[in-house]
Design a protein around this motif. Structure first.
Motif, PDB file in Angstrom:
ATOM      1  N   ALA A   1       1.149  -3.302  14.188  1.00  0.00           N
ATOM      2  CA  ALA A   1       0.125  -4.110  14.507  1.00  0.00           C
ATOM      3  C   ALA A   1      -0.111  -6.226  13.778  1.00  0.00           C
ATOM      4  N   GLY A   2       1.225  -5.510  12.909  1.00  0.00           N
ATOM      5  CA  GLY A   2       1.613  -7.636  12.869  1.00  0.00           C
ATOM      6  C   GLY A   2       0.797  -7.396  11.770  1.00  0.00           C
ATOM      7  N   GLU A   3       0.005  -6.815  10.815  1.00  0.00           N
ATOM      8  CA  GLU A   3      -0.662  -7.533   9.859  1.00  0.00           C
ATOM      9  C   GLU A   3       0.272  -7.644   8.577  1.00  0.00           C
ATOM     10  N   LEU A   4       1.535  -7.317   8.385  1.00  0.00           N
ATOM     11  CA  LEU A   4       2.268  -7.944   7.120  1.00  0.00           C
ATOM     12  C   LEU A   4       3.047  -9.064   6.907  1.00  0.00           C
ATOM     13  N   THR A   5       2.928  -9.589   5.716  1.00  0.00           N
ATOM     14  CA  THR A   5       3.546 -10.778   5.244  1.00  0.00           C
ATOM     15  C   THR A   5       4.730 -10.500   4.804  1.00  0.00           C
ATOM     16  N   GLY A   6       6.130 -10.282   5.082  1.00  0.00           N
ATOM     17  CA  GLY A   6       7.012 -10.414   4.357  1.00  0.00           C
ATOM     18  C   GLY A   6       6.991  -8.931   5.142  1.00  0.00           C
ATOM     19  N   ALA A   7       7.308  -8.354   3.483  1.00  0.00           N
ATOM     20  CA  ALA A   7       8.049  -5.953   4.472  1.00  0.00           C
ATOM     21  C   ALA A   7       6.580  -5.599   3.084  1.00  0.00           C
ATOM     22  N   ALA A   8       6.640  -4.354   3.727  1.00  0.00           N
ATOM     23  CA  ALA A   8       5.875  -3.386   2.686  1.00  0.00           C
ATOM     24  C   ALA A   8       6.887  -2.268   2.597  1.00  0.00           C
ATOM     25  N   VAL A   9       6.579  -1.741   1.074  1.00  0.00           N
ATOM     26  CA  VAL A   9       7.340  -0.516   0.536  1.00  0.00           C
ATOM     27  C   VAL A   9       6.184   0.007   0.167  1.00  0.00           C
ATOM     28  N   ILE A  10       7.078   1.164  -0.174  1.00  0.00           N
ATOM     29  CA  ILE A  10       6.383   2.656  -0.542  1.00  0.00           C
ATOM     30  C   ILE A  10       6.831   2.209  -1.682  1.00  0.00           C
ATOM     31  N   LYS A  11       5.889   2.223  -2.581  1.00  0.00           N
ATOM     32  CA  LYS A  11       6.294   2.632  -4.317  1.00  0.00           C
ATOM     33  C   LYS A  11       6.057   4.222  -4.424  1.00  0.00           C
ATOM     34  N   VAL A  12       6.958   4.405  -5.133  1.00  0.00           N
ATOM     35  CA  VAL A  12       7.143   6.163  -5.111  1.00  0.00           C
ATOM     36  C   VAL A  12       7.027   6.551  -6.833  1.00  0.00           C
TER      37      VAL A  12
ATOM     38  N   ASP B   1      12.151  -2.985  -8.645  1.00  0.00           N
ATOM     39  CA  ASP B   1      12.912  -1.892  -7.534  1.00  0.00           C
ATOM     40  C   ASP B   1      11.612  -2.147  -6.365  1.00  0.00           C
ATOM     41  N   VAL B   2      10.818  -2.851  -6.237  1.00  0.00           N
ATOM     42  CA  VAL B   2      10.207  -3.189  -5.093  1.00  0.00           C
ATOM     43  C   VAL B   2      10.471  -4.759  -4.380  1.00  0.00           C
ATOM     44  N   GLU B   3      10.863  -4.680  -5.330  1.00  0.00           N
ATOM     45  CA  GLU B   3      11.331  -6.448  -4.772  1.00  0.00           C
ATOM     46  C   GLU B   3      13.043  -6.265  -4.282  1.00  0.00           C
ATOM     47  N   ALA B   4      13.830  -5.031  -4.836  1.00  0.00           N
ATOM     48  CA  ALA B   4      15.086  -5.477  -3.835  1.00  0.00           C
ATOM     49  C   ALA B   4      15.121  -4.005  -2.860  1.00  0.00           C
ATOM     50  N   ALA B   5      13.570  -3.190  -2.147  1.00  0.00           N
ATOM     51  CA  ALA B   5      13.533  -2.866  -2.086  1.00  0.00           C
ATOM     52  C   ALA B   5      13.986  -3.287  -0.123  1.00  0.00           C
ATOM     53  N   PRO B   6      13.812  -4.311   0.005  1.00  0.00           N
ATOM     54  CA  PRO B   6      13.545  -4.900   1.884  1.00  0.00           C
ATOM     55  C   PRO B   6      14.373  -4.771   1.553  1.00  0.00           C
ATOM     56  N   LEU B   7      16.326  -6.013   0.559  1.00  0.00           N
ATOM     57  CA  LEU B   7      16.968  -6.236   1.070  1.00  0.00           C
ATOM     58  C   LEU B   7      18.211  -4.908   1.480  1.00  0.00           C
TER      59      LEU B   7
ATOM     60  N   LEU C   1      14.349 -18.672  14.485  1.00  0.00           N
ATOM     61  CA  LEU C   1      13.875 -17.187  14.032  1.00  0.00           C
ATOM     62  C   LEU C   1      13.033 -16.638  14.738  1.00  0.00           C
ATOM     63  N   TYR C   2      13.208 -15.549  15.791  1.00  0.00           N
ATOM     64  CA  TYR C   2      12.112 -15.048  16.693  1.00  0.00           C
ATOM     65  C   TYR C   2      11.093 -13.843  15.641  1.00  0.00           C
ATOM     66  N   GLY C   3       9.679 -13.907  15.493  1.00  0.00           N
ATOM     67  CA  GLY C   3       9.658 -12.385  14.812  1.00  0.00           C
ATOM     68  C   GLY C   3      10.111 -13.091  13.645  1.00  0.00           C
ATOM     69  N   PHE C   4       8.962 -13.712  12.357  1.00  0.00           N
ATOM     70  CA  PHE C   4       8.973 -14.014  11.493  1.00  0.00           C
ATOM     71  C   PHE C   4       8.474 -12.994  10.384  1.00  0.00           C
ATOM     72  N   GLY C   5       9.278 -11.651   9.997  1.00  0.00           N
ATOM     73  CA  GLY C   5       8.747 -10.838   9.537  1.00  0.00           C
ATOM     74  C   GLY C   5       9.917 -10.357   7.998  1.00  0.00           C
ATOM     75  N   ALA C   6       9.562  -8.718   7.608  1.00  0.00           N
ATOM     76  CA  ALA C   6      10.267  -8.238   6.927  1.00  0.00           C
ATOM     77  C   ALA C   6      12.948  -9.527   6.951  1.00  0.00           C
ATOM     78  N   ALA C   7      12.494  -9.465   7.499  1.00  0.00           N
ATOM     79  CA  ALA C   7      13.919  -9.457   7.741  1.00  0.00           C
ATOM     80  C   ALA C   7      14.354 -11.320   7.922  1.00  0.00           C
TER      81      ALA C   7
END
Ligand SMILES: [Zn+2]
Ligand SMILES: [Zn+2]
Length: 328
Positions: free
Chosen positions: A316-327, A139-145, A167-173
């Motif tokens: 703040a640009g502190e994340l590598t990849g995506a942030a996911v809320i695990k509910v 579930d956590v891996e699928a969410a950023p898709l 690619l300008y801005g190497f974040g989640a997308a």
């Protein structure tokens, strides 16, 4: 149910006890397991997008399990895992909807913006805009898709058959779509914040041919550039980085103003365009393609009550990849 509620621009999300939502005739009631955090959530809580729903529950990359179905829902069964994206409802009758461009629907409604989203234990969503998810992913891996992946995919398709892609801005997308692009035999040139060695190393690990600061030119002219960072100053820089005939795609929903630039930077049949939202066809295509690559999402998880922390770290640009809320 517990939910994180938007109280107005500049104010933190508030952990709130809300009544469980009741599904409408065409809606699913979903027990949320995970919901990814998107830059669009930041634009909403920062007041950069007009007229969000009052007392909004943000979050539009929802993964959960169906617990109840509305009377007219003819897809999915109770217990099925579903994904809910940003596109929450379209009219189906306007000129855009009737021409395969429901992403531009005059009356479209969006999850976690005009409708409550997934920063909560329960959510409702129109079943016609929900998707089964590939079994490869937790579930956590699928969410950023469901947004980073989809908007990235739409941006990549807007670049046509471009072979060298910046690619300008190497974040989640970008971290998702870089993997798709490499799989398709394209070369990725990753532009990061100047001096951000960690993100550059991350991009190289995902197959980037070249990495450099967004203030530096690529080693050779590119065929296309996709801009995921919300900085308008990147637009003229990207136009200068692409060869004649190249395309620059702005993939964000909000961007700071674009500074003026000389016409010669656009001359040579360069194309500057945006992509907006997603269509359900985009979702079906990416969700079929992702496990073939296979795309691997890199996520940092946060508890529901830590949603504000996730937003702050994204800003703040502190994340590598995506942030996911695990509910769950
Ligand atoms: Zn429409
Ligand atoms: Zn999004």
């Amino acid at each position: 149910m517990r939910a994180m509620v938007f109280q107005g621009p500049g104010r933190p999300l508030a952990l709130t006890e809300l009544a469980a939502p009741t599904p409408g005739d065409e809606q699913l009631l979903i027990r949320v397991s995970a919901c990814a955090v998107c830059r669009t959530d930041l634009h909403i809580v920062d007041g950069e997008l007009p007229q969000p729903k009052s007392a909004l529950v943000p979050g539009h990359e929802i993964v959960g399990v169906v617990v109840e179905k509305g009377s007219r829902v003819d897809r999915f069964a109770v217990g099925d895992r579903v994904g809910v994206p940003w596109l929450g409802w379209t009219c189906g009758v306007c000129a855009f909807c009737r021409s395969g461009r429901e992403n531009l629907c005059d009356r479209a409604r969006f999850t976690g913006y005009q409708m409550d989203g997934g920063f909560a234990e329960l959510a409702v969503a129109d079943h016609r805009f929900c998707f089964p998810l590939p079994a490869l992913y937790t579930d956590v891996e699928a969410a950023p898709l469901l947004c980073a992946g989809l908007i990235g995919y739409r941006a990549l398709r807007a670049a046509g058959d471009a072979r060298r892609i910046g690619l300008y801005g190497f974040g989640a997308a970008a971290h998702i779509i870089a993997q798709v692009a490499v799989f398709e035999g394209r070369a990725i040139y990753a532009f990061t914040r100047p001096g951000d060695a960690e993100t550059a190393a991350f991009a190289r690990g995902l197959g980037a041919t070249w990495t450099g600061g967004s203030d530096s030119p690529p080693p050779e002219p590119l065929d296309a550039a996709l801009i995921f960072a919300p900085a308008g100053a990147l637009v003229p820089a990207a136009l200068r980085a692409v060869a004649p005939g190249g395309t620059v795609v702005c993939a964000g929903i909000h961007m700071s103003d674009i500074p003026s630039f000389p016409y010669r930077d656009l001359w040579g049949e360069r194309v500057l365009r945006s992509v907006a939202n997603l269509t359900r066809a985009d979702a079906r295509e990416l969700l079929e393609l992702a496990p073939q690559v296979p795309v691997r999402t890199h996520v940092t998880t946060f508890a529901l009550e830590e949603a504000e922390t996730a937003l702050r770290r994204l800003r703040a640009g502190e994340l590598t990849g995506a942030a996911v809320i695990k509910v769950g």
